[in-house]
Design an enzyme around this catalytic site. Sequence first.
Site, PDB file in Angstrom:
ATOM      1  CG  HIS A   1      -1.979  -1.011   1.218  1.00 41.98           C
ATOM      2  ND1 HIS A   1      -3.061  -0.942   2.063  1.00 41.98           N
ATOM      3  CD2 HIS A   1      -2.143  -2.132   0.478  1.00 41.98           C
ATOM      4  CE1 HIS A   1      -3.858  -1.978   1.836  1.00 41.98           C
ATOM      5  NE2 HIS A   1      -3.313  -2.717   0.877  1.00 41.98           N
TER       6      HIS A   1
ATOM      7  CB  CYS B   1      -6.505  -0.469   5.512  1.00 39.62           C
ATOM      8  SG  CYS B   1      -4.799  -1.043   5.305  1.00 39.62           S
TER       9      CYS B   1
ATOM     10  CB  CYS C   1      -1.804   1.451   6.277  1.00 39.93           C
ATOM     11  SG  CYS C   1      -1.519   0.658   4.669  1.00 39.93           S
TER      12      CYS C   1
ATOM     13  CD  GLU D   1      -1.860   4.053   3.345  1.00 39.22           C
ATOM     14  OE1 GLU D   1      -1.615   3.437   2.288  1.00 39.22           O
ATOM     15  OE2 GLU D   1      -2.995   4.090   3.843  1.00 39.22           O
TER      16      GLU D   1
END
Length: 171
Positions: free
Chosen positions: A60, A90, A93, A62
């Site tokens: 992701h 999420c 993360c 992040e």
Amino acid sequence: MPDPSLSTAGDEAFMRAALEQAQCAWNQGEVPVGAVVVKDGVVIARGYNQPIGKHDPTAHAEIVALRAAAEALGNYRLPGCELYVTLEPCVMCSGAMMHARLARIVYGAPDPKTGACGSVVNLFEQEQLNHHAQTVGGVLADDCAGLLKSFFAARRAESARAAAARKAAVE
């Protein structure tokens, strides 16, 4: 809940840098989410979604940005750092941000399906957990959400064109 009143003057500029990263994701066929890590008012790391291209469910935006920031600082802890991301993080993360000891998380669009900074759950408000970063949501939310909506609209249109072409080939 994230408090938009905690937004600072530089937040929009850093969110625009995250939006540039989101565009990089789109250009590679990934869901357009981008992130930057800032320390002392300077962007020290960037990341964008790459789970499809890297065959990595943890890639992701992040996480990519956190890894780059840790490498840049030579430390897995990132005290005093802020992370700007175009979509509410999420659980995965948010957990990584917590372990990195970020001071502040700023996101653009809320994520009503998987958001872990207030939309579904707020990990940073869980008293049992040992780190509580400040969260700010809604910075350039319309721009961030608009990019995602445009991406998925383009995907649906492409899927419809492909289905029409397949149907025409059969007939």
